[in-house]
Design a protein around this motif. Structure first.
Motif, short mmCIF file in Angstrom:
data_model
loop_
_atom_site.label_atom_id
_atom_site.label_comp_id
_atom_site.label_asym_id
_atom_site.label_seq_id
_atom_site.Cartn_x
_atom_site.Cartn_y
_atom_site.Cartn_z
N LYS A 140 0.84 -1.20 0.00
CA LYS A 140 0.00 0.00 0.00
C LYS A 140 0.87 1.25 0.00
O LYS A 140 0.60 2.20 -0.73
N LEU A 141 1.95 1.25 0.78
CA LEU A 141 2.86 2.39 0.80
C LEU A 141 3.53 2.59 -0.55
O LEU A 141 3.67 3.72 -1.03
N ALA A 142 3.95 1.49 -1.16
CA ALA A 142 4.64 1.58 -2.45
C ALA A 142 3.72 2.14 -3.54
O ALA A 142 4.16 2.92 -4.37
N TYR A 143 2.46 1.76 -3.53
CA TYR A 143 1.53 2.21 -4.56
C TYR A 143 1.00 3.62 -4.30
O TYR A 143 0.49 4.26 -5.21
N SER A 144 1.15 4.11 -3.09
CA SER A 144 0.63 5.45 -2.79
C SER A 144 1.64 6.55 -3.13
O SER A 144 1.32 7.72 -3.01
#
Length: 91
Positions: free
Chosen positions: A86-90
């Protein structure tokens, strides 16, 4: 931190902080407990500061059976992986 929590006078505590004397293991444990950090963190053997809530949870997990620990770890690994994704895609 209040020196009253560990039953020590301020002068002695100050000598520990200035590295003039080393506390006994019993006193180091009291200081770590009063600061709510692990003894490893207090002594510099770890740079990871675990708060009391985290330490309590780790302690509870260590009391579980190997099978139950495995369930906890699989679930935790999945949650960590999902959070990292989730962090990587945000970004």
């Amino acid at each position: 931190m209040s020196t009253k929590k560990i039953s020590i006078n301020g002068d002695a505590y100050g000598r520990y902080g200035r590295n003039k004397v080393k506390p006994t293991i019993e006193m180091a444990v009291k200081i770590a407990q009063a600061l709510e950090v692990s003894l490893d963190y207090l002594t510099g053997n770890s740079d990871i500061e675990l708060d009391k809530n985290t330490l309590d949870r780790v302690e509870e997990v260590t009391k579980l059976s190997d099978k139950d620990k495995e369930y906890i770890f699989v679930t935790l690994d999945a949650l960590i992986r999902d959070f990292k994704n989730k962090l990587a895609y945000s970004k």
